[in-house]
Each structure stands twice: as C-alpha cells, then as structure tokens.
Design a protein around this motif. Structure first.
Motif, PDB file in Angstrom:
ATOM      1  N   HIS A  11       0.821  -1.219   0.000  1.00  0.00           N
ATOM      2  CA  HIS A  11       0.000   0.000   0.000  1.00  0.00           C
ATOM      3  C   HIS A  11       0.852   1.265   0.000  1.00  0.00           C
ATOM      4  O   HIS A  11       0.315   2.368  -0.027  1.00  0.00           O
ATOM      5  N   GLY A  12       2.167   1.115   0.054  1.00  0.00           N
ATOM      6  CA  GLY A  12       3.056   2.268  -0.010  1.00  0.00           C
ATOM      7  C   GLY A  12       3.195   3.022   1.295  1.00  0.00           C
ATOM      8  O   GLY A  12       3.609   4.176   1.302  1.00  0.00           O
ATOM      9  N   LEU A  13       2.856   2.388   2.419  1.00  0.00           N
ATOM     10  CA  LEU A  13       2.932   3.061   3.717  1.00  0.00           C
ATOM     11  C   LEU A  13       4.295   2.887   4.377  1.00  0.00           C
ATOM     12  O   LEU A  13       4.697   3.717   5.196  1.00  0.00           O
ATOM     13  N   THR A  26       6.938   5.784   4.833  1.00  0.00           N
ATOM     14  CA  THR A  26       7.039   6.682   3.690  1.00  0.00           C
ATOM     15  C   THR A  26       6.296   7.971   4.057  1.00  0.00           C
ATOM     16  O   THR A  26       5.652   8.066   5.109  1.00  0.00           O
ATOM     17  N   ASP A  27       6.393   8.969   3.202  1.00  0.00           N
ATOM     18  CA  ASP A  27       5.647  10.206   3.446  1.00  0.00           C
ATOM     19  C   ASP A  27       4.145   9.932   3.506  1.00  0.00           C
ATOM     20  O   ASP A  27       3.433  10.470   4.345  1.00  0.00           O
ATOM     21  N   GLU A  28       3.679   9.069   2.601  1.00  0.00           N
ATOM     22  CA  GLU A  28       2.261   8.698   2.598  1.00  0.00           C
ATOM     23  C   GLU A  28       1.877   7.964   3.888  1.00  0.00           C
ATOM     24  O   GLU A  28       0.813   8.183   4.453  1.00  0.00           O
ATOM     25  N   GLY A  29       2.760   7.099   4.376  1.00  0.00           N
ATOM     26  CA  GLY A  29       2.510   6.381   5.626  1.00  0.00           C
ATOM     27  C   GLY A  29       2.434   7.314   6.814  1.00  0.00           C
ATOM     28  O   GLY A  29       1.593   7.145   7.704  1.00  0.00           O
ATOM     29  N   ARG A  31       1.592  10.551   6.702  1.00  0.00           N
ATOM     30  CA  ARG A  31       0.341  11.314   6.584  1.00  0.00           C
ATOM     31  C   ARG A  31      -0.854  10.473   7.015  1.00  0.00           C
ATOM     32  O   ARG A  31      -1.771  10.963   7.689  1.00  0.00           O
ATOM     33  N   THR A  32      -0.853   9.198   6.646  1.00  0.00           N
ATOM     34  CA  THR A  32      -1.944   8.302   7.034  1.00  0.00           C
ATOM     35  C   THR A  32      -1.990   8.129   8.545  1.00  0.00           C
ATOM     36  O   THR A  32      -3.059   8.212   9.156  1.00  0.00           O
ATOM     37  N   SER A  35      -3.262  11.287  10.147  1.00  0.00           N
ATOM     38  CA  SER A  35      -4.703  11.456   9.930  1.00  0.00           C
ATOM     39  C   SER A  35      -5.512  10.595  10.885  1.00  0.00           C
ATOM     40  O   SER A  35      -6.480  11.062  11.485  1.00  0.00           O
ATOM     41  N   SER A  65      -8.253  13.353  -0.874  1.00  0.00           N
ATOM     42  CA  SER A  65      -6.948  13.914  -0.530  1.00  0.00           C
ATOM     43  C   SER A  65      -6.864  14.181   0.965  1.00  0.00           C
ATOM     44  O   SER A  65      -7.844  14.514   1.629  1.00  0.00           O
ATOM     45  N   PHE A  66      -5.671  14.006   1.500  1.00  0.00           N
ATOM     46  CA  PHE A  66      -5.466  14.185   2.926  1.00  0.00           C
ATOM     47  C   PHE A  66      -5.698  15.635   3.355  1.00  0.00           C
ATOM     48  O   PHE A  66      -6.248  15.888   4.417  1.00  0.00           O
TER      49      PHE A  66
END
Length: 84
Positions: A11-13, A26-29, A31-32, A35, A65-66
C-alpha cells in the motif's frame, strides 16, 4: 516477511531499507498515521467521552486527498466546539 508488513509495503505506507531487515514510514505512511491520530483525538475520543457535544452528524468527506480531509475534520471540530 509477515502478512502485515507485506500489506503495508504494497500500500506504499512503509519501505524496506536496502540490505537490512528494517522498514521505515514513507511520506504517505506518515500522513496516514497522522490522519488516523487526528481523527481519533479530535472526533472519536470526544464523542465517546461526551456524546451530548455532538451537534450534528459529520458530513461525508467527498475528496480523498489528505489535505481536504484534514480541513473538513478541522472545520467540523471547530463547528462542534471540540478542542484539539
């Protein structure tokens, strides 16, 4: 690799550091994770502690979007007078 690590990676986290058995967010992880933390601390926890403070239901978030989701959560919390 365990099932959970594999799913997070797909999932790219998280990402695996080369030539090690370590992983990092990751940056996406990040942010998730932030959130989920914000939603819990600003919405779920206050509702569970004081359900009478809920003035109106949360409008469904239309954007994935976040930034849009975070803005919608912050606006709802401000309208419901829920402190951070």
């Amino acid at each position: 690799m365990s099932y959970e690590l594999r799913r997070l990676r797909l999932h790219g986290l998280i990402e695996r550091l080369p030539k090690t058995h370590r992983y990092r967010l990751t940056d996406e992880g990040l942010r998730t994770a932030m959130s989920y933390t914000r939603v819990y601390s600003r919405i779920l926890r206050p509702i569970l502690l004081r359900p009478s403070r809920l003035h109106r239901p949360i409008r469904p978030l239309r954007s994935a979007s976040f930034r849009a989701a975070e803005a919608a959560v912050n606006q709802w919390c401000d309208e419901a007078h829920i402190a951070a």
